[in-house]
Write a protein that holds these residues in place. Sequence first.
Motif, mmCIF file in Angstrom:
data_model
loop_
_atom_site.group_PDB
_atom_site.id
_atom_site.type_symbol
_atom_site.label_atom_id
_atom_site.label_comp_id
_atom_site.label_asym_id
_atom_site.label_seq_id
_atom_site.Cartn_x
_atom_site.Cartn_y
_atom_site.Cartn_z
ATOM 1 N N ASP A 95 0.852 -1.174 0.000
ATOM 2 C CA ASP A 95 0.000 0.000 0.000
ATOM 3 C C ASP A 95 0.903 1.245 0.000
ATOM 4 O OD1 ASP A 95 -3.069 0.900 0.988
ATOM 5 O OD2 ASP A 95 -1.471 2.264 1.601
ATOM 6 N N GLY A 96 0.445 2.310 -0.610
ATOM 7 C CA GLY A 96 1.276 3.511 -0.695
ATOM 8 C C GLY A 96 0.761 4.683 0.109
ATOM 9 N N THR A 97 -0.244 4.439 0.963
ATOM 10 C CA THR A 97 -0.846 5.542 1.706
ATOM 11 C C THR A 97 -0.356 5.611 3.153
ATOM 12 O OG1 THR A 97 -2.770 4.198 2.347
ATOM 13 C CG2 THR A 97 -2.940 5.492 0.308
ATOM 14 N N PHE B 199 0.230 2.658 6.129
ATOM 15 C CA PHE B 199 -0.587 1.499 5.773
ATOM 16 C C PHE B 199 0.245 0.479 5.003
ATOM 17 C CE2 PHE B 199 -4.013 4.609 6.463
ATOM 18 C CZ PHE B 199 -4.860 3.863 7.265
ATOM 19 N N GLY B 200 1.271 0.953 4.296
ATOM 20 C CA GLY B 200 2.131 0.045 3.540
ATOM 21 C C GLY B 200 2.891 -0.912 4.427
ATOM 22 N N LYS B 201 3.354 -0.425 5.577
ATOM 23 C CA LYS B 201 4.080 -1.286 6.512
ATOM 24 C C LYS B 201 3.164 -2.338 7.132
ATOM 25 C CE LYS B 201 7.793 1.818 8.046
ATOM 26 N NZ LYS B 201 8.360 2.550 9.212
ATOM 27 N N GLU B 202 1.894 -2.004 7.261
ATOM 28 C CA GLU B 202 0.969 -2.870 7.990
ATOM 29 C C GLU B 202 0.213 -3.871 7.116
ATOM 30 O OE1 GLU B 202 0.958 -2.782 11.186
ATOM 31 O OE2 GLU B 202 1.978 -0.882 11.574
ATOM 32 N N SER B 203 0.092 -3.589 5.815
ATOM 33 C CA SER B 203 -0.789 -4.406 4.969
ATOM 34 C C SER B 203 -0.126 -5.617 4.345
ATOM 35 C CB SER B 203 -1.392 -3.538 3.859
ATOM 36 O OG SER B 203 -0.375 -3.012 3.027
ATOM 37 N N GLY B 204 1.212 -5.666 4.319
ATOM 38 C CA GLY B 204 1.903 -6.788 3.695
ATOM 39 C C GLY B 204 1.980 -6.631 2.189
ATOM 40 N N LYS B 205 2.603 -7.603 1.516
ATOM 41 C CA LYS B 205 2.803 -7.505 0.076
ATOM 42 C C LYS B 205 1.524 -7.808 -0.702
ATOM 43 C CE LYS B 205 7.765 -8.197 -0.508
ATOM 44 N NZ LYS B 205 8.790 -8.958 -1.237
#
Length: 331
Positions: free
Chosen positions: A115-117, A210-216
């Motif tokens: 995620d990029g947000t 959100f990018g760190k938390e959502s996974g690939k």
Amino acid sequence: MTKHLVKRITLYTSILFLIILSACGNSSENDQVRVAEVTRSIFYAPQYVAISEGIFEKHGIDVELTTTWGGDKTMTTLLSNGADVALVGSETSIYVYAQGTNDPVINFAQLTQTDGTFLVSREKIDHFAWEDLKGSTFLGQRKGGMPQMAGEFVLRNKGINTQDLDLIQNIDFANISSAFASGTGDFVQLFEPTASIFEEQGVGHIVASFGKESGKIPYTVFMAKESYLNKNPDTAKRFTKALYEAQQWVDTHSAEEIATSIEPFFPDTELALITTVVDRYKSQHSFATNPMLDEEEWNNLQNIMDESGELPKRVNHSKLVDNSYAEDAQK
């Protein structure tokens, strides 16, 4: 040999030379590829590097880039032949497929893999906890879009349901940031560089990624209609090869070098801020280092869509993903 014959030979030679010269010129002309990007974001740095560093040109590709502001508009542009290739979330290809089509949209090269947000708070919070969102007004992204679904996925993993907050989703993608700046919402989900600009201006404060938390996940992917890929396989192959080269360039260069390369695409953003944002995305591995969209990421995407109640039906990886171009690019 008569003068008349000499003149004729000279004329024929000149004509032949012009024909050869014209043929050589035609063969060296680049193939134009009209790309519609869902938004203009530093998140898409490898794409801009491929343009600014002449990598697309090196592979015989002339990219005509248009920003179409929103997944629905981007997909409409692609389906109506207003673009050859779209850079947008993979979920849009699933929506099109589920509606029934003889010309499905095929994902052929992945650009971003998280995620990029970022979560931006109106008030400064020294020790943010996800619990702080409960009871707040949250200005989210468009319903059914990947940013919103990934955002809700993270919230659920943090024990927060959409019923725990006042969720606003009826604002057009291009107007979300201005709505927050004008006073709407306690928290907002934003892409860069807007999130950092707001922080710099004191409009808001970045409290989580959100990018760190959502996974690939296959967050942003280059896709085209199946008919286009069938008619232009060599163009798609060279496009993907150029993208891979740009991805490797980004992976092996510093945030400062990347920022300098893509600066022309962000004329209203200071170089120092672009560098900060690039470094942030690099540190959380948001930029894919190759164009492959693997099956695990595809299934993770559909799980997120399913949990959000937005998955119309499950689609096999092989139906809407063609990794042959990515595989060839890495040879």
